[in-house]
Design an enzyme around this catalytic site. Structure first.
Site, PDB file in Angstrom:
ATOM      1  N   THR A  49       0.853  -1.182   0.000  1.00 19.49           N
ATOM      2  CA  THR A  49       0.000   0.000   0.000  1.00 19.49           C
ATOM      3  C   THR A  49       0.888   1.230   0.000  1.00 19.49           C
ATOM      4  OG1 THR A  49      -1.931   0.981   1.067  1.00 19.49           O
ATOM      5  CG2 THR A  49      -0.158   0.293   2.521  1.00 19.49           C
ATOM      6  N   GLY A 108       1.313   5.284  -7.574  1.00 17.76           N
ATOM      7  CA  GLY A 108       0.416   4.336  -8.230  1.00 17.76           C
ATOM      8  C   GLY A 108       0.838   4.002  -9.647  1.00 17.76           C
ATOM      9  N   CYS A 147       4.309   1.671  -8.520  1.00 16.96           N
ATOM     10  CA  CYS A 147       4.180   0.512  -7.628  1.00 16.96           C
ATOM     11  C   CYS A 147       2.951  -0.315  -8.000  1.00 16.96           C
ATOM     12  CB  CYS A 147       4.073   0.985  -6.178  1.00 16.96           C
ATOM     13  SG  CYS A 147       3.845  -0.354  -4.998  1.00 16.96           S
ATOM     14  N   THR A 174      -0.103  -0.383  -5.507  1.00 19.97           N
ATOM     15  CA  THR A 174      -0.753   0.890  -5.186  1.00 19.97           C
ATOM     16  C   THR A 174      -1.685   1.250  -6.325  1.00 19.97           C
ATOM     17  OG1 THR A 174       1.203   1.601  -3.949  1.00 19.97           O
ATOM     18  CG2 THR A 174      -0.323   3.325  -4.651  1.00 19.97           C
TER      19      THR A 174
END
Length: 179
Positions: free
Chosen positions: A7, A162, A165, A168
């Site tokens: 996350t 985002g 990763c 994410t």
């Protein structure tokens, strides 16, 4: 066990404003289980922001314990954080919890770790989770080179994390304190 380590949680402070945001993706191994999880909370009469990364049940347990410490210490962030991490280090059950928290009030931003650390990061900037390093790098560059608000910096740094990763996503929850 469901994990939130995959996350991104990021907190940015500028002037008398602070923003804390996180993505909504929850994975189980390499499978996306949920894309709309809410990992950011308002605590203690909406005066404190908290975001968590780690094993889901562990993160919720720590959040509940932190809320209890806040109530006990009438919303004093530093005292509650130190007492929680003291318990976290010394309690045999808590010691096994795998999670991290970022907490912030009007004055302080703290990172609470499973090792019992209470860290107050430099530059008014903190990030945790698998996308944390990407978000932190982006946020630091934006803090140094723009006049964007903390909320806008958090949003853009989460978007960048985002994009890089795989754990994410682009479903963000951002909370703010200050004028």
């Amino acid at each position: 066990m469901e994990q939130f380590h995959a996350t991104t949680i990021v907190c940015v402070r500028r002037g008398n404003k602070v923003a804390l945001g996180g993505d909504g993706q929850v994975t189980l191994g390499n499978i996306v289980i949920k894309g709309t999880a809410r990992k950011i909370r308002r605590l203690y009469h909406d005066k404190i922001l908290a975001g968590f990364a780690g094993a889901t049940a562990d993160a919720f347990t720590l959040q509940e314990r932190f809320e209890a410490k806040l109530e006990k210490h009438q919303g004093h962030l530093m005292r509650a954080a130190v007492e929680l991490t003291r318990d976290w280090r010394t309690d045999r059950v808590l010691r096994r919890l795998e999670a991290m928290l970022i907490v912030a009030d009007a004055e302080h931003t703290l990172v609470l770790t499973g090792n019992g650390d209470v860290l107050e990061p430099e530059h008014g900037l903190a990030a945790i989770g698998s996308g944390g390093a990407y978000a932190q790098s982006a946020a630091l560059a934006l803090l140094r080179n723009t006049e964007l608000s903390p909320q806008d910096i958090v949003k853009q740094s989460l978007e960048i994390a985002g994009d890089i990763c795989i754990y994410t996503n682009q479903n963000h929850v951002i909370e703010t304190l200050g004028e």
